[in-house]
Design a protein around this motif. Structure first.
Motif, PDB file in Angstrom:
ATOM      1  N   UNK A  21       0.795  -1.226   0.000  1.00 40.48           N
ATOM      2  CA  UNK A  21       0.000   0.000   0.000  1.00 40.48           C
ATOM      3  C   UNK A  21       0.827   1.275   0.000  1.00 40.48           C
ATOM      4  N   UNK A  22       2.008   1.226   0.592  1.00 32.04           N
ATOM      5  CA  UNK A  22       2.744   2.475   0.775  1.00 32.04           C
ATOM      6  C   UNK A  22       4.113   2.466   0.105  1.00 32.04           C
ATOM      7  N   UNK A  23       5.076   1.779   0.655  1.00 28.46           N
ATOM      8  CA  UNK A  23       6.414   1.819   0.056  1.00 28.46           C
ATOM      9  C   UNK A  23       7.277   0.759   0.712  1.00 28.46           C
ATOM     10  N   UNK A  24       8.424   0.496   0.080  1.00 25.06           N
ATOM     11  CA  UNK A  24       9.380  -0.412   0.678  1.00 25.06           C
ATOM     12  C   UNK A  24      10.139   0.285   1.802  1.00 25.06           C
TER      13      UNK A  24
ATOM     14  N   UNK B 262      -2.290  -1.303 -11.056  1.00 24.21           N
ATOM     15  CA  UNK B 262      -0.897  -0.868 -11.092  1.00 24.21           C
ATOM     16  C   UNK B 262      -0.798   0.657 -11.156  1.00 24.21           C
ATOM     17  N   UNK B 263      -1.652   1.273 -11.959  1.00 23.55           N
ATOM     18  CA  UNK B 263      -1.628   2.737 -12.045  1.00 23.55           C
ATOM     19  C   UNK B 263      -2.151   3.373 -10.752  1.00 23.55           C
ATOM     20  N   UNK B 264      -3.194   2.774 -10.165  1.00 23.65           N
ATOM     21  CA  UNK B 264      -3.741   3.264  -8.903  1.00 23.65           C
ATOM     22  C   UNK B 264      -2.666   3.258  -7.819  1.00 23.65           C
ATOM     23  N   UNK B 265      -1.934   2.134  -7.678  1.00 24.94           N
ATOM     24  CA  UNK B 265      -0.923   2.017  -6.636  1.00 24.94           C
ATOM     25  C   UNK B 265       0.277   2.915  -6.910  1.00 24.94           C
ATOM     26  N   UNK B 266       0.603   3.137  -8.160  1.00 22.17           N
ATOM     27  CA  UNK B 266       1.712   4.038  -8.496  1.00 22.17           C
ATOM     28  C   UNK B 266       1.411   5.448  -7.980  1.00 22.17           C
ATOM     29  N   UNK B 267       0.165   5.899  -8.162  1.00 21.46           N
ATOM     30  CA  UNK B 267      -0.229   7.229  -7.684  1.00 21.46           C
ATOM     31  C   UNK B 267      -0.380   7.213  -6.166  1.00 21.46           C
ATOM     32  N   UNK B 268      -0.934   6.147  -5.606  1.00 21.73           N
ATOM     33  CA  UNK B 268      -1.134   6.036  -4.161  1.00 21.73           C
ATOM     34  C   UNK B 268       0.186   6.192  -3.413  1.00 21.73           C
TER      35      UNK B 268
ATOM     36  N   UNK C 158       1.085  11.368   0.924  1.00 20.44           N
ATOM     37  CA  UNK C 158      -0.181  11.718   1.575  1.00 20.44           C
ATOM     38  C   UNK C 158      -1.140  12.490   0.697  1.00 20.44           C
ATOM     39  N   UNK C 159      -0.632  13.415  -0.130  1.00 18.50           N
ATOM     40  CA  UNK C 159      -1.519  14.223  -0.968  1.00 18.50           C
ATOM     41  C   UNK C 159      -2.257  13.341  -1.978  1.00 18.50           C
ATOM     42  N   UNK C 160      -1.537  12.440  -2.622  1.00 21.22           N
ATOM     43  CA  UNK C 160      -2.189  11.566  -3.608  1.00 21.22           C
ATOM     44  C   UNK C 160      -3.185  10.633  -2.934  1.00 21.22           C
TER      45      UNK C 160
END
Length: 369
Positions: free
Chosen positions: A191-194, A336-342, A346-348
């Protein structure tokens, strides 16, 4: 005084002085919630007749929580919690007593400011100590077995977490107050990042009280979010942090909005509706917790796709499987596009928390696919 009476009187003390602490010492609200959480789990603990724990704890509170000797880990953690409750109440009592006797002289007003700061620090520290004690307590293997799921679930802790943190815990662990580290960190990375290796090690040490354990509790999660927020902004560098201290310019916001708007339009389009209907229809009738049922249905889809490439005439099941195949590709690309922006930051994420994407609707679809 029994240990149950001690806990009840501590809660009553806060309730009787709400008008005094709600402005000066707002941390007392969280303190009260944590004492109530402790009260909710006390009955099974003090019923431990094997170690005569009830009698030991009664003597402990009568002695103003001064005894540092313990024969078991369970006794140690419970005493740590009781000691924290006692220290917090003593800090509040001193502050309120000093406040009653103060006058309007400038020196006294300045002293009051220092007293407020000291009391807030005491209450916050002891409140966190209660959480830490509960976290360690529930890491003991035999403690969780004493509680039924209906009597102690994650919904009771909603006010202890920010909305996104609570939603994340529910998504990763459901209503359970105990979870697995591997599941937690896998969901977080998705959901967030590595995490950087040092941050990953630090987070695991905070959440897993026992370094050999892979168990986490909601108490530890609340504690770490108090220190680092959620998502863990101080441990994970987000792409929208800039040289101006993390503020996001209007231009950057506009750029993110340009990426989000097409996603909203695509998700609301009839084509996406048809893809979602194809997926849900394929798995219709299978309970959401029936993993084997989902696997068998997925295997059926794979076999039908292979058959469809070889038969001259396709039947209804072949056509339905082909629709599922097309839907999976479309939804996977959208995801994939949704998670790239997510993951931008915080703003996205705020922009993506639109009604069309809320209540984990998108995540439920992605897990199904």
């Amino acid at each position: 005084m029994s240990v149950q009476q001690f806990i009840t009187s501590s809660i009553q003390y806060l309730d009787n002085r709400t008008d005094l602490w709600k402005v000066d010492i707002p941390e007392s609200l969280a303190l009260r919630r944590h004492i109530v959480h402790f009260q909710d789990i006390m009955d099974p603990i003090i019923s431990d007749t094997k170690n005569n724990l009830n009698t030991i704890l009664n003597s402990f509170v009568i002695n103003e929580c001064k005894d540092n000797k313990s024969s078991t880990a369970q006794e140690t953690y419970v005493k740590d919690i009781l000691r924290a409750i006692h220290a917090a109440q003593k800090g509040l009592e001193k502050y309120f007593n000093d406040k009653k006797s103060e006058n309007t002289r400038l020196s006294q007003l300045l002293k009051r400011g220092a007293d407020v700061k000291a009391c807030r620090t005491t209450v916050l520290t002891q409140s966190n100590n209660i959480l830490s004690g509960l976290n360690h307590l529930f890491q003991l293997e035999h403690i969780p077995l004493k509680y039924s799921r209906s009597s102690l679930d994650a919904s009771k802790f909603e006010k202890d977490l920010v909305k996104e943190g609570y939603t994340f815990w529910k998504g990763a662990n459901g209503n359970e107050i105990i979870g697995k580290w591997d599941r937690f960190i896998s969901t977080y990375k998705t959901l967030y990042a590595n995490f950087q290796p040092l941050d990953l090690d630090y987070t695991q040490k905070l959440l897993c009280a026992n370094e050999n354990s892979k168990v986490i509790t909601i108490f530890g999660f609340i504690e770490i979010t108090r220190k680092h927020g959620f998502p863990f902004e101080s441990m994970v560098v987000h792409a929208d942090n800039t040289n101006n201290g993390g503020a996001t310019s209007e231009e950057a916001r506009a750029d993110i909005a340009k990426m989000v708007i097409p996603l909203v339009s695509e998700f609301s389009a009839p084509e996406m509706q048809a893809h979602l209907v194809a997926i849900y229809s394929w798995y219709n009738g299978i309970p959401r917790d029936d993993k084997q049922g989902y696997q068998e249905r997925a295997k059926k889809w794979g076999l039908l796709i292979k058959e469809a490439r070889q038969v001259a005439t396709k039947d209804e099941e072949h056509l339905a499987a082909e629709k599922v195949d097309t839907a999976r590709r479309a939804i996977s690309f959208f995801y994939q596009r949704f998670m790239m922006i997510w993951r931008i930051g915080p703003i996205s994420r705020d922009m993506l928390l639109l009604p069309v994407f809320q209540e984990s609707h998108v995540s439920r679809i992605f897990y199904d696919v």
